[in-house]
Scaffold this motif. Structure first.
Motif, short mmCIF file in Angstrom:
data_model
loop_
_atom_site.label_atom_id
_atom_site.label_comp_id
_atom_site.label_asym_id
_atom_site.label_seq_id
_atom_site.Cartn_x
_atom_site.Cartn_y
_atom_site.Cartn_z
N GLU B 178 -2.74 -40.65 -26.42
CA GLU B 178 -3.68 -41.24 -25.48
C GLU B 178 -3.46 -40.70 -24.07
N GLU B 179 -2.19 -40.55 -23.71
CA GLU B 179 -1.87 -40.05 -22.37
C GLU B 179 -2.42 -38.65 -22.15
N ARG B 182 -5.96 -38.77 -21.56
CA ARG B 182 -6.27 -39.27 -20.22
C ARG B 182 -6.12 -38.16 -19.19
N HIS B 188 -11.82 -44.64 -21.23
CA HIS B 188 -11.47 -45.52 -22.35
C HIS B 188 -12.46 -45.41 -23.51
N ILE B 191 -11.73 -42.28 -25.38
CA ILE B 191 -10.47 -42.41 -26.14
C ILE B 191 -10.71 -43.27 -27.39
#
Lengths: 318, 299
Positions: B178-179, B182, B188, B191
């Protein structure tokens, strides 16, 4: 070290002050947007009805409406406690659910212990598939099957009994027999499915423990008793607490699908009475008060059971 | 008692002692107890009336006929109920999944402020509710009585399923993945749709099945909320009136003198209503077991 920690907390506090709710709302607005959808659902369909509970303390008249009806304090509760149906309903609810707990709760544990002893994967899998089957059927279907099997006139079990020279038994048409059938059908429906969680717990047992026990000369049943059973104890306690909370509930669908006019002795339970008073007769205040009484006792039971479990050194659920 | 070897040689079948045989025997008997009632009802539904009346049908159809099934397929109201059940189940499952994902994803993110409070708001509904009558009044006030939405909306959020999904997302999705997304500039939504959902297919399948089977089998809410609009009765409720209460009769055509005995018809309706579950059962079972195991992770 301490100083460094302190200054760090200070810094965090400062940061937090700068970052008020607005900061997070702006940064994570997408997350808040997402959670708003289910949140509004829960508010409309779970929390809004809870405000309806106030009519348990009001003399609710449809004409006067929700707010116009008069407050009557605990009068409705005094009223329901004095109803002739109330005591039998409480007795039946407790009786059916406690007996159900005794049988439907223990059978899966025994079955899981047996299944765990089977080494052949294929044998185990076929058995499990068959055992889980009843769980996927609705109570209406189970009720219908029960009548096909157990009815006095054309039920297949009675046909077999007669064929072997016995007399027909009114399994579902006589009070005590109905109670036994009710419990047996409950066991039938849930025993296989209930094994899953225990089998999961058993699969986590370290095989070295069994090997060590074998070296020490432990027999098969000794290993079951001294290794397998203690390993699933936490799971048993957790499930027991969860089930204790349901002792005041009981499944409306199950009773409704299995009841009939010939057996009214045990079928009047709290949920059935709520249905009768509320939806059939339209006495909303009385039915709501009874429902509230039931939930409050249920919550007290869960909390008490949880406390007791914690006192006995188990994890508990709350 | 044989000492079990640590690594049993393959193909070298383990010897069964008396206890093994006894355990297997008990398990076979219990499994048959689960299976035989169906076989009986199926046989009955495929038998001709005279044999059923004479109590001669046990586990094999006598005087094989599919007359009863023809009757069911000729009965518009039963087919209508099947149709309602399918529509309600599909809508319910889709909505339930949307609500569960929308709640579970934010609540599984550590950066989401206020998630303790919001989690509590969701989970509190597991332990306390208004009860039958306040729920009923609520549906009434919202004007949902006798509509299909009274079966779709109220139960579509399940705190239990949320808990399973949340646990799975918290532990199942590597934070680093996820990082990195980002850093690449993904928001969001991006993701969620491009990373989290594709990675959560098994758990989503499990929960969708939980929702679907639960909805398919329930009849209590339909009993309360579908009062006058008989064309909106789902299959289980139809079955309840037809078979358990026997308050409704089958709409048989005038010609059907051959089926005077309702028992055969009842049996075939039961089989008819069970078939959808039986068809997906082997598939469903595997996922359900997974789901229950995931639920057990919490403990």
């Amino acid at each position: 070290m301490k100083v460094a920690n302190a200054s760090k907390t200070n810094q965090n506090a400062l940061l937090r002050k700068k970052q008020g709710p607005g900061y997070f709302l702006k940064r994570d607005w997408q997350l808040y947007f997402l959670v708003l959808i289910p949140l509004s659902f829960v508010i409309v369909f779970k929390y809004l009805p809870m405000t309806g509970l106030v009519i348990a303390f009001k003399d609710y008249k449809i004409a006067k409406g929700f707010w116009g009806s008069e407050w009557v304090g605990l009068q409705i509760f005094q009223d329901i406690f004095s109803k002739p149906d109330f005591a039998p309903a409480v007795r039946n609810t407790l009786l059916l659910n406690i007996l159900d707990l005794c049988f439907s709760f223990t059978m899966p544990i025994l079955l899981a212990l047996l299944l765990n002893e089977v080494k052949s994967v294929r044998f185990k899998r076929i058995n499990q598939t068959l055992l889980y089957l009843p769980h996927f059927l609705s109570w209406v279907i189970i009720g219908a099957i029960a009548y096909q099997l157990l009815s006095e006139g054309g039920g297949v079990i009675n046909n077999l009994i007669e064929l072997m020279g016995g007399t027909r038994v009114p399994f579902l048409q006589e009070d005590t027999n109905w109670l036994i059938s009710y419990l047996a059908i409950g066991v039938w429906q849930s025993m296989g499915w209930g094994t899953i969680i225990y089998l999961a717990a058993m699969s986590g047992i370290n095989p070295e423990m069994y090997e060590a026990a074998t070296v020490d000369g432990a027999g098969r049943w000794r290993k079951v008793w001294n290794i397998t059973v203690p390993s699933i104890r936490a799971t048993i306690v957790t499930l027991l607490i969860m089930n204790l909370g349901k002792v005041m509930e009981g499944s409306f669908e199950r009773i409704f699908a299995l009841q009939n006019k010939a057996t009214t002795e045990y079928t009047t339970t709290i949920p059935v009475l709520v249905y009768r008073w509320g939806i059939e007769s339209g006495n909303f205040s009385r039915a709501t008060a009874l429902g509230l009484f039931q939930s409050v006792i249920g919550i007290i039971l869960v909390i008490t059971a949880d406390r007791v479990a914690k006192k006995l050194g188990e994890d508990g659920i709350l | 008692m044989r000492a079990s070897t640590i690594r049993p040689a393959p193909r070298n079948r383990e010897r069964l002692d008396i206890w093994d045989l006894l355990i297997r025997f008990v398990l076979i008997v219990v499994s048959l107890v689960c299976l035989l009632p169906f076989l009986h009802v199926v046989s009955k539904s495929l038998s001709s009336d005279s044999f059923v009346i004479a109590n001669k049908v046990f586990l094999w159809p006598q005087g094989f006929t599919i007359e009863a099934y023809k009757k069911i397929f000729a009965d518009a109201s039963i087919l209508r109920s099947l149709y309602i059940s399918v529509i309600v189940t599909v809508l319910f499952t889709i909505l339930g999944m949307i609500l569960t994902i929308c709640a579970a994803y934010p609540l599984s993110r550590a950066q989401f402020k206020g998630r303790r409070v919001i989690t509590f708001i969701f989970l509190f509904t597991m332990y306390f509710s208004g009860g039958i009558i306040p729920d009923y009044m609520n549906i009434n006030n919202l004007g949902l009585m006798d509509t299909i939405w009274s079966l779709v909306l109220p139960l579509s959020f399940s705190a239990f399923n949320l808990l399973i999904m949340k646990t799975s997302l918290t532990h199942g999705i590597p934070v680093s993945l996820e990082e990195s997304a980002r850093i690449d500039g993904a928001g969001h939504f991006r993701i969620l749709f491009s990373i989290v959902l594709p990675l959560s297919k098994p758990i989503m399948a499990t929960l969708a099945l939980f929702y679907a089977v639960g909805r398919w089998n329930a009849y209590q809410d339909a009993l309360f909320y579908i009062k006058h609009e008989t064309s909106l009765r789902p299959l289980q409720l139809k079955l309840y009136y037809l078979v358990i209460q026997a308050s409704e009769s089958f709409q048989l055509e005038a010609t059907s003198v051959s089926l005077s005995n309702p028992e055969v018809l009842k049996a075939s309706v039961v089989v008819f209503a069970t078939l959808p579950i039986l068809c997906v059962y082997p598939f469903v079972q595997k996922y359900f077991v997974q789901g229950v195991m995931l639920g057990a992770v919490k403990e």
